[in-house]
Design a protein around this motif. Sequence first.
Motif, short mmCIF file in Angstrom:
data_model
loop_
_atom_site.label_atom_id
_atom_site.label_comp_id
_atom_site.label_asym_id
_atom_site.label_seq_id
_atom_site.Cartn_x
_atom_site.Cartn_y
_atom_site.Cartn_z
N PRO A 143 -40.98 9.83 -18.77
CA PRO A 143 -40.07 9.01 -17.95
C PRO A 143 -39.12 9.89 -17.14
CG PRO A 143 -40.15 8.21 -20.21
CD PRO A 143 -40.87 9.51 -20.20
N ASP A 144 -38.69 9.39 -15.99
CA ASP A 144 -37.75 10.15 -15.17
C ASP A 144 -36.44 10.38 -15.90
OD1 ASP A 144 -39.58 10.28 -13.11
OD2 ASP A 144 -38.82 8.46 -12.13
N ARG A 145 -35.98 9.36 -16.62
CA ARG A 145 -34.74 9.47 -17.39
C ARG A 145 -34.97 8.85 -18.78
NH1 ARG A 145 -32.61 8.26 -12.29
NH2 ARG A 145 -31.16 9.83 -11.50
N PHE A 146 -34.45 9.51 -19.79
CA PHE A 146 -34.53 8.96 -21.13
C PHE A 146 -33.32 9.46 -21.91
CE2 PHE A 146 -37.12 12.76 -20.79
CZ PHE A 146 -36.72 13.54 -21.86
N TYR A 147 -32.95 8.68 -22.94
CA TYR A 147 -31.72 8.94 -23.67
C TYR A 147 -31.95 9.23 -25.14
CZ TYR A 147 -30.14 6.65 -19.42
OH TYR A 147 -29.94 6.32 -18.11
N GLU A 148 -33.11 8.86 -25.64
CA GLU A 148 -33.40 9.10 -27.04
C GLU A 148 -34.90 9.17 -27.26
OE1 GLU A 148 -31.19 5.92 -28.77
OE2 GLU A 148 -32.63 4.37 -28.20
N ASP A 175 -41.50 2.58 -12.01
CA ASP A 175 -41.40 2.40 -13.45
C ASP A 175 -41.96 1.03 -13.80
OD1 ASP A 175 -40.21 4.86 -13.81
OD2 ASP A 175 -38.16 4.06 -13.65
N GLN A 198 -39.18 -1.21 -20.22
CA GLN A 198 -39.95 -0.15 -19.57
C GLN A 198 -40.92 0.41 -20.61
OE1 GLN A 198 -37.52 2.73 -17.47
NE2 GLN A 198 -38.86 4.40 -18.12
N THR A 228 -33.10 -0.07 -21.09
CA THR A 228 -32.00 0.84 -20.82
C THR A 228 -30.84 0.10 -20.17
OG1 THR A 228 -33.08 1.47 -18.74
CG2 THR A 228 -33.47 2.88 -20.65
N ASP A 260 -29.34 0.31 -17.37
CA ASP A 260 -29.44 -0.16 -15.99
C ASP A 260 -30.10 -1.53 -15.92
OD1 ASP A 260 -31.75 1.30 -16.86
OD2 ASP A 260 -32.53 1.17 -14.81
N LEU A 262 -30.73 12.28 -27.88
CA LEU A 262 -31.01 13.58 -27.27
C LEU A 262 -29.96 14.62 -27.64
CD1 LEU A 262 -32.29 12.87 -23.65
CD2 LEU A 262 -33.56 13.76 -25.60
N ASP A 263 -28.69 14.24 -27.67
CA ASP A 263 -27.66 15.22 -27.98
C ASP A 263 -27.82 15.78 -29.39
OD1 ASP A 263 -26.99 12.71 -29.00
OD2 ASP A 263 -24.86 13.19 -29.06
#
Length: 471
Positions: A187-192, A114, A161, A266, A268, A208-209
């Motif tokens: 991306p491997d992980r994303f939240y929004e 990343d 990132q 993010t 992390d 995302l939800d």
Amino acid sequence: MLDAKDMTETAAVAHGLPPRDEDGNLRADFVDRVAEAIAAADTALLRDMVGDLHEADLGELIEALDSDLRPALIELLGADFDFTALIEVDDSVREDILEELPPETVAEGVRELDSDDAVYLLEDLDKEDQAEILDQLPPPERVALARSLDYPEDSAGRRMQTELIAVPPTWTVGHTIDYLRETAELPDRFYEIYVIGSDQRLLGAVALDRLLRTRRPVEIDELMDPERHRVRATDDQEAVARLFEHYNLVAAPVVDGDDRLVGVITIDDVVDVISEEAEEDIRALGGVKSDEELSDTVWTIARGRFNWLLVNLATAFLASSVLGLFEGSLEKMVALAVLAPIVASQGGNAATQTMTVTVRALATRDLGHANAWRVIVREALVGLVNGLAFAVITGVAAFAWFRVPELGIVIGLAMICNLFAAAVGGIAIPLVLHRLRVDPAVASGVFVTTITDVVGFFSFLGIATLWFGLK
């Protein structure tokens, strides 16, 4: 060099050999087996042993190996080596490894990372080494990494990132979901999901939800949060961490000076920042350089600690000079020389307690102009209360030891004076240094210790001289 029989036996032992023992520590025999496989250039065995290790475990293994075996491990594993493991090792170890590896190998590994990890990997290298590695990358990746490396150290731009998902406000929920399913380069992980205009300016964000719970025909601009907390690429990483903590964020968009979306930070990344800043403060309180690592050489560590020890030596001579003012008193009553260090030591410990709380409160912005005086008064009262308590304790102990009632009174009065001074100095000095834009974690300790030593010696010996009429 292992022969064929030895290699077969090593492989048999290695298979099923867990890397960690029951206490969670890296097994010494596992490290030895890996070292033997590297020496034998047994690529197949290495892949069996370390191919499935988590990057954190692989990083710990790399640090446990001899320095000459580390680059060899990476080159033997080739494409199977996860360069994320180098993020987990000490800075000095990482720099030594990168200097030993060919630029082509490093560039190939960087391409799999990343962007934030790639920047972290390259940022401590010399500009020439950075340029040599960046030249091996495709233009789009090279430009993105070079731009991140141009941001100030410890800024959001260095931590962000650049891989993110941005869509126009006119897309529907269905169009966006289809895009997420069909696009490989995500991306491997994303939240929004971030919403941008035609000029790349950030308009808002969609969690995302909320996206997944909304019907397909609804347009994105109806879902987006236009007040989404955002950070500037030039913002200090500590300020970003406080933003995440205050608003319980999982991710935040990063914008440039024109509000154009340039990246995302993010949680992390923020956890790493909090850990690094806390470690830096702890080291600074002890007069240790923030970049000191366990893997550093004896000379590097000794040189890094020397200057601060030299400053402490100068202040120690200053404190000891107070004893010279009462040389006559010390000669006439030996008990004073025995008890004086107790008063100074107790004050130093009390000051350290106050100073630690103050420095941490300043770092987290819990202590400021609005509540400074209230906290100063509170700490002074704490020092006074503890001073009274320890005046009784030390007074009784001194009387029991030397059988001189007046000596107990003298040390009790001195204890009150010094613990009060320790409390006030422990909070006032960090506040003054903070106001002068000097890191209080670095500079407070030596000044506070000097004050408690001087006040402790002077109050105890001064009161004793007046009380007993010593000259």
